[in-house]
Write an enzyme that holds these catalytic residues in place. Sequence first.
Site, PDB file in Angstrom:
ATOM      1  N   ASP A  15      10.644  44.629  51.117  1.00  0.00           N
ATOM      2  CA  ASP A  15      10.893  46.077  51.140  1.00  0.00           C
ATOM      3  C   ASP A  15      12.121  46.439  51.955  1.00  0.00           C
ATOM      4  O   ASP A  15      12.068  47.300  52.841  1.00  0.00           O
ATOM      5  CB  ASP A  15       9.670  46.813  51.695  1.00  0.00           C
ATOM      6  CG  ASP A  15       8.387  46.439  50.988  1.00  0.00           C
ATOM      7  OD1 ASP A  15       8.428  46.231  49.768  1.00  0.00           O
ATOM      8  OD2 ASP A  15       7.338  46.339  51.658  1.00  0.00           O
ATOM      9  N   GLU A 184       7.472  53.969  42.636  1.00  0.00           N
ATOM     10  CA  GLU A 184       7.231  54.178  44.067  1.00  0.00           C
ATOM     11  C   GLU A 184       8.536  53.913  44.806  1.00  0.00           C
ATOM     12  O   GLU A 184       9.592  53.726  44.210  1.00  0.00           O
ATOM     13  CB  GLU A 184       6.125  53.228  44.547  1.00  0.00           C
ATOM     14  CG  GLU A 184       6.417  51.773  44.261  1.00  0.00           C
ATOM     15  CD  GLU A 184       5.263  50.840  44.545  1.00  0.00           C
ATOM     16  OE1 GLU A 184       4.530  51.102  45.509  1.00  0.00           O
ATOM     17  OE2 GLU A 184       5.104  49.843  43.811  1.00  0.00           O
TER      18      GLU A 184
END
Length: 538
Positions: A15, A184
């Site tokens: 991430d 997302e």
Amino acid sequence: MTELRNPVIRGFAPDPSLVRVGDLYYLANSSFEWFPTIPIHRSRDLAHWEYAGHVEGAAPGGSLAGVPDSGGIWAPSLSWDGERFWVVYSIVRSVGTPYFDADTYVSTAPDVSGPWSPPRRVPSHGFDPALHHEEGRLWLLNLQNDHRPGGRRFAGIVATELDRETLTPVGTTHLLLQHDRLVEGPKLLKRNGWYVLVLAEGGTGFEHGVRVARSRNLTGPYELDERPLMTARDDPEWPLQKAGHAELVETPEGEWFLSHLAARPLKTPEGPRCPLGRETAIQAVTWDAEGWPRLRQGNARPTITVEVPDAEPPAFWGAGNCARSPHPPAPDNAPPYYTLRSPAAPSWTDPTSRPGRLRLRGHHGPDSLWSHHLLARRITEHHTEAQVTLQANPTTFTQSAGLLLWYNTAAYYALDLTWAEPEGEAQHGQQWQHTGRTVLALTTRDENETRRAAVQEVDADTPLTLGVTVHRAEAQFWYLTDGTRTPVGPALDFTRLSDDHGTRLRFTGAMAAIHAVDLVDASFTADFTDFRVICTSV
């Protein structure tokens, strides 16, 4: 030009959030249940990266005790408003449930090394938040989670303006985009009058990708690009899989690059598995005639080698893939260790009273979600050796210390020095009434099954060197006797320590670790020296 080789931050580094400040690039990663919380790297050329600090205090109260495996701090987003760094992130306390029970926090600092302000809670619509700064205004982007039966757990991307000082909402929340495919991880930038929304698409596995949407207005409506900016899902043989969760950055010269996560799978009879976890990679980006970003190479697949502008690389504090990233020695030369759910106690690594030695006091067992006395280093290559010299005197089966290959509390291999009944005698739990023996016990944990794979009697009167060799899918534990490696137990399947094995959600990566356990009164201690993890690219 300089050629970078992906992944640029290897091993567990998912991430990535990328920002440029002046001529330096900064990148933050998820830390989940691990400390230090939110590691941050920096680079001058996007190819060479060094650890720059972490967001100290990101976990309110300094603890993540009780969070489930792969819970904790998800997907931090790092930004710069011209005066200070901002980071926004969610602490997820329920994994695999409809609710997530996520709290979203914001912290700021004048430099990534700190000091970071105490985290302040902001609206928590879901997880994977981001901040957008524009003309003195501050916007919070987030995923909207619909927990209701029949609801969409990924129910669109929303934006809420926040007061820059109080961080309280200003006006209403706006729905920016909904999409049939899971989206997302929103990141927002403005270019040539367009608001460009970069989205993670398709979940975190082999269907992962990056999709872009745009609008003339920040609050929408947003037009979705008809094709993905990046994905490897159309080519299962591609060396970089799971490519997604991206962020765009512009160089001082006006070139564009994309940070993203990726994984390097191993082939197994059960399918591809990625024990190194999700890693950080960089791609070059151009903009087409219609104003959409495209990978420089002309397709959507991430490449291993990328040309980036020349720059003077920073002087690294150390060498070697395992040592270099993400946690170097602190200013007091403390070793670069990860710890579970709480920071390491200062006494574990105190160099003044026990030079060159680590002393761990036993506490909860390895399945605990509350109090691990464990120090870990990331595994960054498919060929790795870890070893440590251990001195301890366990007198009961409730005491143990040793070397682990670790994924989480439901997936690990442990070679522990511990106590056992005399050979041939059944386990009866009354060790204080009988003479026993000191043994090396190899334990395997695979979700709902814990198994004793081997027991080897040893002489614990002198220090004992334990080790493990990982070569791709195999892991072999051993110990030294007269300078010779003696195997303990069979070769084990290293790929079971991956995101891709088992039935539970998994988001981290394999570690090599040392630990100590004392389930009765926490009086047992173990001394470790020369803990080393050597990772080799082959």
